[in-house]
Design a protein around this motif. Structure first.
Motif, PDB file in Angstrom:
ATOM      1  N   PRO A  58       1.053  -1.080  -0.203  1.00 15.68           N
ATOM      2  CA  PRO A  58      -0.094  -0.158   0.343  1.00 15.68           C
ATOM      3  C   PRO A  58       1.143   0.944   0.144  1.00 15.68           C
ATOM      4  CG  PRO A  58      -0.211  -1.044   2.551  1.00 15.68           C
ATOM      5  CD  PRO A  58       1.165  -2.375   1.362  1.00 15.68           C
ATOM      6  N   THR A  59       2.023   1.405   0.243  1.00 17.69           N
ATOM      7  CA  THR A  59       2.801   2.360   0.368  1.00 17.69           C
ATOM      8  C   THR A  59       4.408   1.912   0.116  1.00 17.69           C
ATOM      9  OG1 THR A  59       3.625   1.602   2.650  1.00 17.69           O
ATOM     10  CG2 THR A  59       1.675   3.786   2.366  1.00 17.69           C
ATOM     11  N   GLY A  60       5.114   2.823  -0.701  1.00 23.35           N
ATOM     12  CA  GLY A  60       6.299   2.523  -1.137  1.00 23.35           C
ATOM     13  C   GLY A  60       6.749   3.108  -2.400  1.00 23.35           C
ATOM     14  N   ARG A  61       7.220   2.557  -3.401  1.00 22.78           N
ATOM     15  CA  ARG A  61       7.525   1.789  -4.886  1.00 22.78           C
ATOM     16  C   ARG A  61       8.706   0.939  -4.970  1.00 22.78           C
ATOM     17  NH1 ARG A  61       9.323   6.733  -8.101  1.00 22.78           N
ATOM     18  NH2 ARG A  61      10.574   7.167  -6.845  1.00 22.78           N
ATOM     19  N   VAL A  62       8.720  -0.161  -5.652  1.00 27.18           N
ATOM     20  CA  VAL A  62       9.521  -0.655  -6.565  1.00 27.18           C
ATOM     21  C   VAL A  62      10.229  -0.407  -7.886  1.00 27.18           C
ATOM     22  CG1 VAL A  62      10.270  -3.152  -7.190  1.00 27.18           C
ATOM     23  CG2 VAL A  62       9.033  -3.021  -5.281  1.00 27.18           C
ATOM     24  N   LEU A  63      10.946   0.012  -8.092  1.00 26.72           N
ATOM     25  CA  LEU A  63      11.722   0.416  -9.297  1.00 26.72           C
ATOM     26  C   LEU A  63      12.688  -0.408 -10.010  1.00 26.72           C
ATOM     27  CD1 LEU A  63      12.843   4.252  -7.920  1.00 26.72           C
ATOM     28  CD2 LEU A  63      10.288   3.350  -9.338  1.00 26.72           C
ATOM     29  N   TYR A  64      12.519  -0.787 -11.246  1.00 30.16           N
ATOM     30  CA  TYR A  64      13.391  -2.249 -11.757  1.00 30.16           C
ATOM     31  C   TYR A  64      14.003  -1.465 -12.905  1.00 30.16           C
ATOM     32  CZ  TYR A  64      14.746  -6.049 -13.984  1.00 30.16           C
ATOM     33  OH  TYR A  64      15.469  -7.000 -15.480  1.00 30.16           O
ATOM     34  N   GLY A  65      15.415  -1.039 -13.047  1.00 31.43           N
ATOM     35  CA  GLY A  65      15.955  -0.430 -14.169  1.00 31.43           C
ATOM     36  C   GLY A  65      14.983   1.475 -14.807  1.00 31.43           C
ATOM     37  N   GLY A  66      15.300   1.476 -13.257  1.00 36.03           N
ATOM     38  CA  GLY A  66      14.618   2.722 -13.146  1.00 36.03           C
ATOM     39  C   GLY A  66      13.165   2.654 -13.825  1.00 36.03           C
ATOM     40  N   GLN A  67      12.790   2.036 -13.477  1.00 35.99           N
ATOM     41  CA  GLN A  67      10.504   2.265 -14.175  1.00 35.99           C
ATOM     42  C   GLN A  67       9.986   1.670 -12.615  1.00 35.99           C
ATOM     43  OE1 GLN A  67       9.605   2.925 -17.323  1.00 35.99           O
ATOM     44  NE2 GLN A  67      11.915   3.898 -17.749  1.00 35.99           N
ATOM     45  N   ASP A  68       8.999   2.429 -12.737  1.00 35.38           N
ATOM     46  CA  ASP A  68       8.531   2.196 -11.742  1.00 35.38           C
ATOM     47  C   ASP A  68       7.358   1.052 -11.093  1.00 35.38           C
ATOM     48  OD1 ASP A  68       7.022   1.939  -9.349  1.00 35.38           O
ATOM     49  OD2 ASP A  68       6.604   4.114  -8.823  1.00 35.38           O
ATOM     50  N   ILE A  69       7.697  -0.601 -11.118  1.00 31.06           N
ATOM     51  CA  ILE A  69       6.619  -1.806 -11.235  1.00 31.06           C
ATOM     52  C   ILE A  69       5.810  -2.002 -10.334  1.00 31.06           C
ATOM     53  CG2 ILE A  69       7.982  -2.726 -12.906  1.00 31.06           C
ATOM     54  CD1 ILE A  69       9.414  -4.248 -10.491  1.00 31.06           C
ATOM     55  N   THR A  70       5.806  -1.200  -9.711  1.00 26.57           N
ATOM     56  CA  THR A  70       5.071  -1.278  -7.522  1.00 26.57           C
ATOM     57  C   THR A  70       3.532  -2.121  -8.250  1.00 26.57           C
ATOM     58  OG1 THR A  70       6.289   0.504  -7.056  1.00 26.57           O
ATOM     59  CG2 THR A  70       4.478  -0.089  -5.985  1.00 26.57           C
ATOM     60  N   ARG A  71       3.112  -1.929  -9.205  1.00 28.85           N
ATOM     61  CA  ARG A  71       1.584  -2.192  -9.279  1.00 28.85           C
ATOM     62  C   ARG A  71       1.847  -3.000 -10.952  1.00 28.85           C
ATOM     63  NH1 ARG A  71       0.985  -0.138  -4.764  1.00 28.85           N
ATOM     64  NH2 ARG A  71       1.631   1.488  -4.570  1.00 28.85           N
ATOM     65  N   LEU A  72       2.656  -3.866 -11.173  1.00 24.88           N
ATOM     66  CA  LEU A  72       2.162  -4.809 -12.010  1.00 24.88           C
ATOM     67  C   LEU A  72       2.129  -5.308 -11.743  1.00 24.88           C
ATOM     68  CD1 LEU A  72       5.571  -3.354 -14.347  1.00 24.88           C
ATOM     69  CD2 LEU A  72       3.181  -3.125 -14.579  1.00 24.88           C
ATOM     70  N   PRO A  73       1.601  -6.257 -12.652  1.00 27.98           N
ATOM     71  CA  PRO A  73       1.597  -7.740 -12.190  1.00 27.98           C
ATOM     72  C   PRO A  73       2.528  -8.964 -12.355  1.00 27.98           C
ATOM     73  CG  PRO A  73       0.113  -7.167 -14.424  1.00 27.98           C
ATOM     74  CD  PRO A  73       0.443  -6.022 -13.031  1.00 27.98           C
ATOM     75  N   MET A  74       2.548  -9.966 -11.294  1.00 27.78           N
ATOM     76  CA  MET A  74       3.621 -11.286 -12.059  1.00 27.78           C
ATOM     77  C   MET A  74       3.765 -11.238 -12.962  1.00 27.78           C
ATOM     78  SD  MET A  74       4.160 -14.356 -10.206  1.00 27.78           S
ATOM     79  CE  MET A  74       5.468 -15.300 -10.107  1.00 27.78           C
ATOM     80  N   HIS A  75       3.053 -11.258 -13.643  1.00 27.54           N
ATOM     81  CA  HIS A  75       3.754 -12.200 -15.560  1.00 27.54           C
ATOM     82  C   HIS A  75       4.472 -10.686 -16.778  1.00 27.54           C
ATOM     83  CE1 HIS A  75      -0.568 -10.215 -16.234  1.00 27.54           C
ATOM     84  NE2 HIS A  75       0.377  -9.493 -17.315  1.00 27.54           N
ATOM     85  N   LEU A  76       3.935  -9.560 -16.228  1.00 31.29           N
ATOM     86  CA  LEU A  76       4.706  -8.111 -16.340  1.00 31.29           C
ATOM     87  C   LEU A  76       5.427  -8.044 -16.310  1.00 31.29           C
ATOM     88  CD1 LEU A  76       2.007  -5.814 -17.647  1.00 31.29           C
ATOM     89  CD2 LEU A  76       2.741  -7.880 -18.969  1.00 31.29           C
ATOM     90  N   ARG A  77       6.503  -8.352 -14.835  1.00 28.22           N
ATOM     91  CA  ARG A  77       7.542  -8.582 -14.495  1.00 28.22           C
ATOM     92  C   ARG A  77       8.252  -9.687 -14.685  1.00 28.22           C
ATOM     93  NH1 ARG A  77       6.843  -5.712  -8.101  1.00 28.22           N
ATOM     94  NH2 ARG A  77       4.322  -5.686  -8.321  1.00 28.22           N
ATOM     95  N   VAL A  78       7.966 -10.053 -14.633  1.00 29.39           N
ATOM     96  CA  VAL A  78       8.406 -11.893 -15.148  1.00 29.39           C
ATOM     97  C   VAL A  78       9.035 -11.567 -16.864  1.00 29.39           C
ATOM     98  CG1 VAL A  78       8.333 -14.000 -16.312  1.00 29.39           C
ATOM     99  CG2 VAL A  78       7.253 -13.391 -14.075  1.00 29.39           C
ATOM    100  N   ALA A  79       8.056 -10.916 -17.762  1.00 26.20           N
ATOM    101  CA  ALA A  79       8.044 -10.601 -18.621  1.00 26.20           C
ATOM    102  C   ALA A  79       9.630  -9.325 -19.295  1.00 26.20           C
ATOM    103  CB  ALA A  79       7.171  -9.682 -19.775  1.00 26.20           C
ATOM    104  N   ARG A  80       9.505  -8.567 -18.199  1.00 29.14           N
ATOM    105  CA  ARG A  80      10.936  -6.874 -17.959  1.00 29.14           C
ATOM    106  C   ARG A  80      11.913  -7.946 -17.623  1.00 29.14           C
ATOM    107  NH1 ARG A  80       8.376  -1.223 -16.177  1.00 29.14           N
ATOM    108  NH2 ARG A  80       6.513  -1.984 -17.643  1.00 29.14           N
TER     109      ARG A  80
END
Length: 235
Positions: free
Chosen positions: A55-77
């Protein structure tokens, strides 16, 4: 790829497991996440994969915010995990389990065979078992398949959850030798591991998580010193 975790909280059911957790892993770096059982280490990896919402904070991967991405899109990245206790499909063959790691890509991808060969090269003992059902493998062989399946993603970030769990010492050495090779090849890794000796042998830095909060951050040498002097307890 770089990972930045900024003040995330994770709630599972009615319990808040993580409290304002922040950490970072630079490209090509191996970082160990240590801590006692129940500290929230696996929950953190699950949050990074999108299994649990924050509910709070952020997860950045490669400089892109993936905090709200579902799992399959994180895997695709390019975010991949070798989970605790392997979680293979026991009634599928070793090769089929590995191919499932590339589920997000087209079946016609010519790179599949190249990536399979890379797994065989990393874990040559698996080649003779490629047609064997995964449920019939030893614990060490299953761990190798789990890591290999994650590598089929072509990850920019590999999350490892207790790769030595339940393995004989000689097999632990073999697994960590393979992980050392991945480190030399420049793969970015966040490692959860109870075996402190192996974790700090592989990693350049460490965090300690306790009761859902980061209580220590430092280099491998600083972590060794703090543990030896009793300033930190991870078991």
């Amino acid at each position: 790829m770089q990972l930045e975790v900024d003040n995330i909280a994770t709630i599972r059911g009615r319990v808040q497991v993580l409290h304002r957790v922040s950490l970072h892993v630079s490209p090509g770096e191996v970082v160990a996440l240590l801590g006692p059982n129940g500290a929230g280490k696996s929950t953190l990896l699950g949050t990074l994969m999108g299994l649990y919402s924050t509910p709070t904070g952020r997860v950045l991967y490669g400089g892109q915010d993936i905090t709200r991405l579902p799992m399959h899109l994180r895997v695709a990245r390019g975010v991949a995990i070798a989970p605790e206790r392997r979680q293979l499909f026991p009634h599928l063959t070793v090769e089929d389990n590995l191919r499932l790691g590339a589920f997000h890509r087209r079946r016609t991808s010519v790179r599949w065979e190249t990536e399979l060969q890379a797994v065989w090269d990393l874990f040559p003992g698996l080649v003779k078992h490629r047609r064997r059902l995964a449920g019939w493998l030893s614990g060490g062989e299953q761990q190798m398949v789990s890591i290999g399946r994650a590598l089929m993603v072509r990850p920019g970030l590999l999350l490892l959850d207790e790769p030595s769990l339940g393995l004989a010492p000689v097999i632990v050495r073999e697994v960590f030798d393979a992980l050392s090779r991945l480190r030399r090849e420049g793969l970015t890794i966040l490692l959860v591991e109870q075996n402190i000796h192996y974790a700090l042998e592989l990693a350049s830095r460490a965090y300690v998580l306790s009761q859902g909060q980061i209580v220590f951050e430092g280099s491998r040498d600083e972590a060794h010193k703090a543990l030896q002097q009793g300033y930190l307890t991870v078991g």
